[in-house]
Scaffold this active site. Structure first.
Site, short mmCIF file in Angstrom:
data_model
loop_
_atom_site.label_atom_id
_atom_site.label_comp_id
_atom_site.label_asym_id
_atom_site.label_seq_id
_atom_site.Cartn_x
_atom_site.Cartn_y
_atom_site.Cartn_z
N ASP A 1 0.85 -1.19 0.00
CA ASP A 1 0.00 0.00 0.00
C ASP A 1 0.89 1.24 0.00
OD1 ASP A 1 -2.34 1.82 0.68
OD2 ASP A 1 -3.32 -0.12 0.90
N ASN B 1 -14.16 -0.06 -7.31
CA ASN B 1 -15.16 0.97 -7.02
C ASN B 1 -15.72 1.54 -8.31
OD1 ASN B 1 -14.65 0.67 -4.31
ND2 ASN B 1 -13.39 2.49 -4.12
#
Length: 368
Positions: free
Chosen positions: A57, A183
């Site tokens: 990340d 998303n």
């Protein structure tokens, strides 16, 4: 933008800074997903002891609610401080907190799903949001060599040759990979590596357990978890609120840590099977493209007597050990590494029971 890679974007929908004990207690109260998932009951059974969750990340800050569970990791790309423990974005710190935050005490600060698991922070995405799929591959390779049991990937990426090889190597190494489905509207279908067979693809639901429009749908979707107004840790000792399948993915990674701690000899594909087989059915009966096999049920996943894979007729893609190849989607839309901050979640296909549980069903059992 790095040549040959594609964009990683994190959109933070809000932050909440705590002030004093009242603020710290409010953070815990605002973590509605803890009550929704009955985390208190699940944590009486398992808290993720002995499990390392690798987190590729934006790095992870050393937050007071997380510091005991944050390992020394690695900077996959230049710009960090050498150990993965710097986050100029907040996305990585938020995901780490959802997985393994221990809070300040029983009622204060942020609490993760597996508060005794360890997070291995891997800095492979800079603050700018531009990421390289092969840097994600390097993170996965690092996680394999450093004996992670779970890899949590809140990102969408282009399936490069090296990234596909790294994902498959991790699956072959008996590592559970949890990844964000994607998303909407940025993603229009289940993204990579969530779409890879063998990866647990995670979508999102709202406070009522209903499909949220920000979560993509698709045949590869496995399970769903809370993905709206999720509070977690942020940089500088602060807190953040965000929405997206990123959050749902980190929550499911925490659930996998609970299972692997309770059943340390359970193969990765059986961990995924526990999650899908005990999920609470939503939408039309049976698996569907909005909910997969349903909303994760932590307590049932830890306590149910679940038949092993192959006990019943498979209803979705076989796990990597038995699948006829892991798939090669040459028609995948070329896109870069995208961590999703109105955010993203993950997974591939596993065998699961033909019939999913409804909300009022007892946990599944098998006669002995």
């Amino acid at each position: 933008m790095i040549a040959g890679a594609t964009l990683l974007v994190v959109t933070i929908t809000g932050t909440a800074a705590a002030s004093g004990n009242d603020g710290l207690e409010k953070i815990r109260t605002d973590q509605w997903h803890l009550q929704y998932l009955k985390v208190d009951r699940a944590q009486r059974i398992s808290q993720g002891e002995g499990i390392v969750v690798a987190l590729p990340d934006t790095g992870v800050d050393v937050h007071p609610d997380l510091e005991r569970n944050l390992l020394v990791g690695a900077d996959i790309i230049p710009g960090g401080i050498g150990n993965g423990r710097l986050d100029r974005n907040s996305h990585g710190t938020g995901m780490a907190g959802l997985i393994a935050a221990h809070g300040r005490d029983a009622k204060k600060g942020a609490l993760g799903i597996a508060p005794k698991a360890k997070v291995l922070p891997l800095y492979d995405t800079p603050e700018s949001g531009l990421g390289n799929p092969d840097d994600l591959a390097k993170s996965i390779e690092y996680a394999i060599t450093h004996h992670a049991r779970i890899i949590s990937i809140s990102a969408a990426s282009t399936p490069t040759i090296r990234l596909r090889a790294a994902v498959n190597a991790a699956l072959d190494a008996n590592i559970v990979i949890v990844a964000a489905a994607g998303n909407a509207p940025r993603e229009t279908g289940v993204s990579y590596p969530a779409s890879e067979p063998g990866v647990i693809a995670v979508g999102g639901v709202d406070r009522l357990g209903n499909h949220t429009a920000l979560s993509v749908s698709g045949a590869e979707l496995d399970v769903v978890a809370p993905a709206v107004d999720i509070y977690s840790t942020s940089t500088g000792g602060r807190y953040r609120k965000s929405s997206g399948t990123s959050d749902a993915t980190a929550i499911v990674a925490g659930a996998a840590a609970l299972i692997r701690s309770k059943y340390p000899n359970l193969p990765a594909q059986e961990v995924a099977h526990r999650l899908t087989a005990t999920a609470i059915d939503k939408g039309p009966p049976g698996r569907d493209d909005e909910y997969g096999y349903g909303v994760i049920d932590l307590v049932a996943a830890l306590t149910a007597d679940v038949p092993p894979l192959g006990f019943e007729t498979p209803s979705v893609t076989a796990p990597p050990a038995t699948a006829a190849g892991r798939g090669n989607d040459d028609n995948s839309t070329a896109r870069g590494l995208v961590t999703l901050g109105v955010l993203l979640a993950a997974g591939g296909g596993y065998l699961a029971w033909r019939r999913r549980r409804r909300g009022d069903d007892p946990p599944p059992r098998i006669s002995r």
